[in-house]
Design a protein around this motif. Structure first.
Motif, PDB file in Angstrom:
ATOM      1  N   LEU A  57      19.876  47.441  88.083  1.00  0.00           N
ATOM      2  CA  LEU A  57      20.839  47.984  89.030  1.00  0.00           C
ATOM      3  C   LEU A  57      21.372  49.325  88.532  1.00  0.00           C
ATOM      4  CD1 LEU A  57      22.502  47.753  91.587  1.00  0.00           C
ATOM      5  CD2 LEU A  57      24.211  46.455  90.303  1.00  0.00           C
ATOM      6  N   THR A  58      20.916  50.396  89.164  1.00  0.00           N
ATOM      7  CA  THR A  58      21.416  51.744  88.916  1.00  0.00           C
ATOM      8  C   THR A  58      21.526  52.442  90.257  1.00  0.00           C
ATOM      9  OG1 THR A  58      19.211  52.723  88.692  1.00  0.00           O
ATOM     10  CG2 THR A  58      20.245  51.851  86.677  1.00  0.00           C
ATOM     11  N   VAL A  59      22.310  53.512  90.308  1.00  0.00           N
ATOM     12  CA  VAL A  59      22.420  54.277  91.544  1.00  0.00           C
ATOM     13  C   VAL A  59      21.066  54.862  91.916  1.00  0.00           C
ATOM     14  CG1 VAL A  59      23.468  56.311  92.610  1.00  0.00           C
ATOM     15  CG2 VAL A  59      24.881  54.773  91.257  1.00  0.00           C
ATOM     16  N   ARG A  60      20.345  55.341  90.912  1.00  0.00           N
ATOM     17  CA  ARG A  60      19.014  55.883  91.185  1.00  0.00           C
ATOM     18  C   ARG A  60      18.095  54.806  91.743  1.00  0.00           C
ATOM     19  NH1 ARG A  60      16.455  60.397  89.712  1.00  0.00           N
ATOM     20  NH2 ARG A  60      18.179  60.970  88.324  1.00  0.00           N
ATOM     21  N   GLY A  61      18.160  53.612  91.153  1.00  0.00           N
ATOM     22  CA  GLY A  61      17.333  52.518  91.636  1.00  0.00           C
ATOM     23  C   GLY A  61      17.682  52.122  93.060  1.00  0.00           C
ATOM     24  N   LEU A  62      18.976  52.145  93.382  1.00  0.00           N
ATOM     25  CA  LEU A  62      19.398  51.837  94.750  1.00  0.00           C
ATOM     26  C   LEU A  62      18.872  52.877  95.724  1.00  0.00           C
ATOM     27  CD1 LEU A  62      23.092  50.717  94.114  1.00  0.00           C
ATOM     28  CD2 LEU A  62      21.273  49.293  95.056  1.00  0.00           C
ATOM     29  N   GLY A  63      18.937  54.140  95.318  1.00  0.00           N
ATOM     30  CA  GLY A  63      18.424  55.206  96.183  1.00  0.00           C
ATOM     31  C   GLY A  63      16.953  55.021  96.474  1.00  0.00           C
ATOM     32  N   THR A  64      16.190  54.678  95.435  1.00  0.00           N
ATOM     33  CA  THR A  64      14.754  54.464  95.616  1.00  0.00           C
ATOM     34  C   THR A  64      14.495  53.271  96.525  1.00  0.00           C
ATOM     35  OG1 THR A  64      14.277  55.390  93.423  1.00  0.00           O
ATOM     36  CG2 THR A  64      12.599  53.980  94.412  1.00  0.00           C
ATOM     37  N   ALA A  65      15.207  52.183  96.291  1.00  0.00           N
ATOM     38  CA  ALA A  65      15.008  50.963  97.081  1.00  0.00           C
ATOM     39  C   ALA A  65      15.375  51.168  98.544  1.00  0.00           C
ATOM     40  CB  ALA A  65      15.822  49.825  96.487  1.00  0.00           C
ATOM     41  N   LEU A  66      16.392  51.987  98.789  1.00  0.00           N
ATOM     42  CA  LEU A  66      16.891  52.188 100.154  1.00  0.00           C
ATOM     43  C   LEU A  66      16.256  53.386 100.839  1.00  0.00           C
ATOM     44  CD1 LEU A  66      20.623  51.496  99.305  1.00  0.00           C
ATOM     45  CD2 LEU A  66      19.231  50.112 100.863  1.00  0.00           C
ATOM     46  N   GLY A  67      15.512  54.192 100.092  1.00  0.00           N
ATOM     47  CA  GLY A  67      14.900  55.380 100.669  1.00  0.00           C
ATOM     48  C   GLY A  67      15.917  56.432 101.034  1.00  0.00           C
ATOM     49  N   CYS A  68      16.918  56.609 100.156  1.00  0.00           N
ATOM     50  CA  CYS A  68      17.957  57.597 100.425  1.00  0.00           C
ATOM     51  C   CYS A  68      18.286  58.353  99.147  1.00  0.00           C
ATOM     52  CB  CYS A  68      19.219  56.923 100.964  1.00  0.00           C
ATOM     53  SG  CYS A  68      20.072  55.864  99.763  1.00  0.00           S
ATOM     54  N   ASP A  69      19.011  59.436  99.288  1.00  0.00           N
ATOM     55  CA  ASP A  69      19.497  60.156  98.126  1.00  0.00           C
ATOM     56  C   ASP A  69      20.478  59.250  97.390  1.00  0.00           C
ATOM     57  OD1 ASP A  69      21.435  61.940  96.599  1.00  0.00           O
ATOM     58  OD2 ASP A  69      19.923  63.391  97.236  1.00  0.00           O
ATOM     59  N   PRO A  70      20.346  59.103  96.069  1.00  0.00           N
ATOM     60  CA  PRO A  70      21.245  58.198  95.330  1.00  0.00           C
ATOM     61  C   PRO A  70      22.721  58.484  95.563  1.00  0.00           C
ATOM     62  CG  PRO A  70      19.431  58.880  93.934  1.00  0.00           C
ATOM     63  CD  PRO A  70      19.321  59.685  95.198  1.00  0.00           C
TER      64      PRO A  70
END
Length: 240
Positions: free
Chosen positions: A43-56
């Motif tokens: 769980l990281t902001v970068r990982g969330l951005g990648t998973a959601l397809g958005c800018d972190p």
């Protein structure tokens, strides 16, 4: 929930690069998937951005940091664990059902067990769970102060035991077997002259590796039942 602390204008639902609509709920769902992914908590902001397809940085429109996302995920699991819970005619059965739901949820999501055992989410699901648990004890006949105190002892015990069980569940099979052998072979085989009490119960030491949650729960319920059957004392200095 942590998202409520973010100004409303920063929490507008916006589409991600993949076309999905970004929301606190979507971020929480993605966070749970990252936490439970093989290989450990990612769980990281970068990982969330990648998973959601958005800018972190878009995550910060909904949550101030990853800790808030973590608490939101924990609150989601509390919500899921109590889905369909309906009080019945027996407060003891309701308390038992309530406890088993929480315990089962912790074991289903062991990587969040420690967070759920020691953190306050300040989310709507947690508030509903506390309201439900205290309500059961009020229905048992406890005064408000007693109901709060007993609920605290009850839920802390359930969550602590669930966290221990979840930690054991996270061990690989070899280590779990090693722990079982430690009781049945090592401790049971210690010399009687040095460890007389272990020797006296050596035939039963293998049970030390068995689950204790059901017995602990029933002991608590029995204790609450005995307390609820006692007449309430008149306030100090008052009249009967």
């Amino acid at each position: 929930m942590a998202a409520a602390r973010i100004p409303a204008e920063r929490r507008r639902r916006r589409p991600t690069l993949s076309g999905a609509v970004l929301s606190a709920e979507a971020i929480t769902t993605a966070a749970l998937a990252l936490i439970e992914a093989p290989g450990g908590n990612a769980l990281t902001v970068r990982g969330l951005g990648t998973a959601l397809g958005c800018d972190p940085s878009a995550v910060y429109r909904y949550f101030p940091d990853t800790d808030a996302v973590l608490l939101s995920a924990a609150d989601r699991l509390i919500h899921d664990s109590l889905q369909g819970f309906e009080p019945g005619t027996s407060w003891q059965d309701d308390l038992r059902n309530f406890a088993h739901r929480l315990h089962r949820s912790m074991l289903t999501h062991p990587r969040l067990a420690a967070v759920r055992a020691c953190r306050v989410t300040a989310g709507p699901a947690e508030a509903r769970a506390v309201d439900t648990g205290i309500g059961i004890l009020l229905r048992a006949g406890f005064e408000p102060g007693q109901a709060v105190r007993h609920y605290r002892m009850f839920v802390d015990t359930v969550l602590a035991q669930a966290a221990v069980d979840a930690a054991v569940l996270n061990l690989d099979e070899q280590r779990r077997e090693q722990q079982g052998r430690a009781w049945s072979e090592y401790h049971a085989g210690l010399p009687a002259e040095e460890y007389p009490h272990l020797n006296a119960v050596r035939d039963h030491l293998s049970t030390m590796s068995e689950p204790t949650f059901p017995d602990i729960l029933e002991t608590m319920i029995d204790r609450f039942t005995s307390l609820s059957d006692r007449p309430l004392r008149a306030p100090s200095g008052g009249t009967s």
